[in-house]
Design a protein around this motif. Structure first.
Motif, PDB file in Angstrom:
ATOM      1  N   SER A  25       0.808  -0.953   0.224  1.00 27.10           N
ATOM      2  CA  SER A  25       0.018   0.479   0.043  1.00 27.10           C
ATOM      3  C   SER A  25       0.900   1.387   0.128  1.00 27.10           C
ATOM      4  N   SER A  26       0.387   2.660  -0.407  1.00 32.84           N
ATOM      5  CA  SER A  26       0.921   3.364  -0.089  1.00 32.84           C
ATOM      6  C   SER A  26       1.336   3.939   1.232  1.00 32.84           C
ATOM      7  N   GLY A  27       0.490   3.768   2.233  1.00 35.67           N
ATOM      8  CA  GLY A  27       1.269   3.926   3.535  1.00 35.67           C
ATOM      9  C   GLY A  27       1.930   3.071   3.842  1.00 35.67           C
ATOM     10  N   ALA A  28       2.374   1.719   3.463  1.00 42.79           N
ATOM     11  CA  ALA A  28       3.793   0.789   3.625  1.00 42.79           C
ATOM     12  C   ALA A  28       4.492   1.069   3.253  1.00 42.79           C
ATOM     13  N   GLN A  29       4.822   1.582   1.944  1.00 35.48           N
ATOM     14  CA  GLN A  29       6.118   2.408   1.401  1.00 35.48           C
ATOM     15  C   GLN A  29       5.953   3.772   1.982  1.00 35.48           C
ATOM     16  N   VAL A  30       5.487   4.874   2.589  1.00 36.55           N
ATOM     17  CA  VAL A  30       5.674   5.915   3.307  1.00 36.55           C
ATOM     18  C   VAL A  30       6.864   5.254   4.667  1.00 36.55           C
ATOM     19  N   ASP A  31       6.149   3.999   5.093  1.00 32.10           N
ATOM     20  CA  ASP A  31       6.954   3.759   6.459  1.00 32.10           C
ATOM     21  C   ASP A  31       7.728   3.147   6.022  1.00 32.10           C
ATOM     22  N   ASP A  32       8.107   2.073   4.852  1.00 36.00           N
ATOM     23  CA  ASP A  32       9.011   1.679   4.653  1.00 36.00           C
ATOM     24  C   ASP A  32       9.873   2.771   4.718  1.00 36.00           C
ATOM     25  N   GLN A  33       9.704   3.857   3.975  1.00 39.46           N
ATOM     26  CA  GLN A  33      11.010   5.205   3.635  1.00 39.46           C
ATOM     27  C   GLN A  33      11.419   5.203   5.641  1.00 39.46           C
ATOM     28  N   ALA A  34       9.742   5.688   6.285  1.00 37.34           N
ATOM     29  CA  ALA A  34      10.328   6.072   7.668  1.00 37.34           C
ATOM     30  C   ALA A  34      11.431   5.228   8.419  1.00 37.34           C
ATOM     31  N   ILE A  35      11.512   3.682   8.284  1.00 38.59           N
ATOM     32  CA  ILE A  35      11.608   2.554   8.490  1.00 38.59           C
ATOM     33  C   ILE A  35      12.873   3.048   8.492  1.00 38.59           C
ATOM     34  N   GLU A  36      13.431   2.720   7.161  1.00 38.16           N
ATOM     35  CA  GLU A  36      15.050   2.464   7.257  1.00 38.16           C
ATOM     36  C   GLU A  36      15.365   4.156   7.830  1.00 38.16           C
ATOM     37  N   LEU A  37      15.216   5.372   7.576  1.00 37.85           N
ATOM     38  CA  LEU A  37      15.660   6.359   7.434  1.00 37.85           C
ATOM     39  C   LEU A  37      15.970   6.154   9.912  1.00 37.85           C
ATOM     40  N   ARG A  38      15.294   5.450  10.413  1.00 34.94           N
ATOM     41  CA  ARG A  38      14.378   5.950  11.613  1.00 34.94           C
ATOM     42  C   ARG A  38      15.233   4.281  11.943  1.00 34.94           C
ATOM     43  N   ALA A  39      15.913   3.649  11.317  1.00 34.95           N
ATOM     44  CA  ALA A  39      16.993   2.442  11.679  1.00 34.95           C
ATOM     45  C   ALA A  39      18.049   2.417  11.337  1.00 34.95           C
ATOM     46  N   GLY A  40      18.200   3.559  10.722  1.00 37.11           N
ATOM     47  CA  GLY A  40      19.874   3.506  10.586  1.00 37.11           C
ATOM     48  C   GLY A  40      20.694   5.513  11.244  1.00 37.11           C
ATOM     49  N   ALA A  41      19.252   5.997  11.977  1.00 39.00           N
ATOM     50  CA  ALA A  41      19.955   6.735  12.868  1.00 39.00           C
ATOM     51  C   ALA A  41      19.627   5.970  14.158  1.00 39.00           C
ATOM     52  N   ARG A  42      19.079   5.508  14.454  1.00 37.84           N
ATOM     53  CA  ARG A  42      19.374   4.715  15.656  1.00 37.84           C
ATOM     54  C   ARG A  42      20.573   3.498  15.156  1.00 37.84           C
ATOM     55  N   VAL A  43      21.062   2.919  14.523  1.00 30.60           N
ATOM     56  CA  VAL A  43      22.466   1.944  14.805  1.00 30.60           C
ATOM     57  C   VAL A  43      22.947   3.221  14.705  1.00 30.60           C
ATOM     58  N   ARG A  44      23.275   4.292  13.677  1.00 28.40           N
ATOM     59  CA  ARG A  44      24.291   5.139  14.513  1.00 28.40           C
ATOM     60  C   ARG A  44      24.843   4.983  15.498  1.00 28.40           C
ATOM     61  N   GLU A  45      23.704   5.832  16.180  1.00 28.09           N
ATOM     62  CA  GLU A  45      24.052   6.061  18.040  1.00 28.09           C
ATOM     63  C   GLU A  45      24.938   4.617  18.403  1.00 28.09           C
ATOM     64  N   ILE A  46      24.807   3.300  18.171  1.00 30.30           N
ATOM     65  CA  ILE A  46      25.273   2.817  18.815  1.00 30.30           C
ATOM     66  C   ILE A  46      26.506   1.970  17.957  1.00 30.30           C
ATOM     67  N   ALA A  47      26.833   2.510  17.266  1.00 31.99           N
ATOM     68  CA  ALA A  47      27.905   2.070  16.382  1.00 31.99           C
ATOM     69  C   ALA A  47      29.076   2.359  16.084  1.00 31.99           C
ATOM     70  N   ASN A  48      29.806   1.269  15.755  1.00 30.84           N
ATOM     71  CA  ASN A  48      31.439   1.743  16.297  1.00 30.84           C
ATOM     72  C   ASN A  48      32.164   1.380  15.217  1.00 30.84           C
ATOM     73  N   ASP A  49      33.655   1.436  14.558  1.00 29.82           N
ATOM     74  CA  ASP A  49      34.348   0.966  13.536  1.00 29.82           C
ATOM     75  C   ASP A  49      33.972  -0.594  12.867  1.00 29.82           C
ATOM     76  N   GLN A  50      33.696  -1.419  13.960  1.00 31.48           N
ATOM     77  CA  GLN A  50      33.259  -2.842  13.133  1.00 31.48           C
ATOM     78  C   GLN A  50      32.015  -3.082  12.489  1.00 31.48           C
ATOM     79  N   MET A  51      31.005  -2.269  12.429  1.00 35.83           N
ATOM     80  CA  MET A  51      29.751  -2.565  11.609  1.00 35.83           C
ATOM     81  C   MET A  51      29.961  -2.060  10.732  1.00 35.83           C
ATOM     82  N   TYR A  52      28.937  -2.509   9.277  1.00 37.55           N
ATOM     83  CA  TYR A  52      28.856  -2.582   8.371  1.00 37.55           C
ATOM     84  C   TYR A  52      27.206  -2.414   7.753  1.00 37.55           C
TER      85      TYR A  52
END
Length: 253
Positions: A38-65
């Motif tokens: 659905s269009s709503g799910a597509q918008v949510d997927d974009q938001a999830i990827e951006l939010r999850a990316g920000a969350r992972v960056r908060e705990i990231a270290n040099d060994q994370m890819y």
């Protein structure tokens, strides 16, 4: 030669950062009209990827890819981390992102992939996508393709026949060592009913979840801009993973 050079260039650019966001954030308006989500799910997927990316960056270290890919609010994690503890931490923070239904954690504990390996994965992804487009008996946009160290992940909403056919196509591409299906299996009748509902949905109004009949998913609550976000909530007392929400995860060698 031009395609190969382009693949190498893209791989080189993504190698500069410790986290890669999946393809949903780059989806255009045309994709909304041809996607089974659905269009709503597509918008949510974009938001999830951006939010999850920000969350992972908060705990990231040099060994994370880490690569985060969301499809129909279900997240695939691929890449490498330094320890099992890091692998669990990444999954925990991603699970707590708004609208995430489930997480498929395919992170590998070990050294990061080399530039050549990433270039090869990009090239394999392109070949698999091209092969799906060439096939006349399936709808290529039913699947999103992610490749990590020669393993191809197929994400999508599809019937059993379509899933098996796409798997056979991916397995026939040179360089593919394994195919993992992260697919919501629907019947032909469910698929037709879902597509009819999406066609009848007023333009600009989010539709349903795109999940199989009988399953449920949270309504879209995405907002822009995404960052900054509230601090991470405390870890839950129970470590029991949530239900998969109708996704079939099936490795095929």
């Amino acid at each position: 030669m031009a395609l190969t050079a382009g693949a190498v260039l893209v791989a080189g650019l993504t190698a500069c950062v410790p986290l890669v966001v999946g393809g949903a954030a780059a989806a255009g308006v045309g994709m909304v009209a041809t996607d089974r989500r659905s269009s709503g799910a597509q918008v949510d997927d974009q938001a999830i990827e951006l939010r999850a990316g920000a969350r992972v960056r908060e705990i990231a270290n040099d060994q994370m890819y880490v690569s985060v890919t969301s499809f129909n609010r279900q997240v695939l994690l691929t890449g490498t981390v330094g320890t099992e503890a890091d692998k669990r931490r990444v999954e925990d923070v991603v699970k707590r992102v708004d609208n995430v239904r489930s997480v498929v954690n395919e992170l590998v504990v070990g050294p990061p992939t080399s530039f050549q390996e990433r270039s090869n994965d990009t090239f394999i992804t392109g070949k698999v996508k091209a092969s799906l487009l060439d096939a006349k008996d399936i709808f290529a946009n039913s699947f999103k393709v992610v490749t990590e160290r020669g393993t191809v992940y197929l994400l999508g909403i599809a019937t059993r026949r379509e899933t098996d056919r796409a798997t056979d196509i991916a397995r026939g591409v040179s360089g593919v060592t394994k195919v993992v299906r992260v697919v919501e299996i629907v019947s032909e009748a469910e698929l037709q009913n879902q597509l009819q509902q999406q066609q009848q949905q007023p333009q600009g109004q989010p539709g349903g979840t795109g999940a199989p009949a009988g399953s449920s998913a949270p309504a879209s609550r995405s907002s822009v801009p995404l960052p900054p976000m509230e601090p991470l909530p405390p870890l839950p007392s129970s470590s029991t993973p949530p239900a998969s929400g109708g996704v079939t995860t099936s490795p095929v060698r």
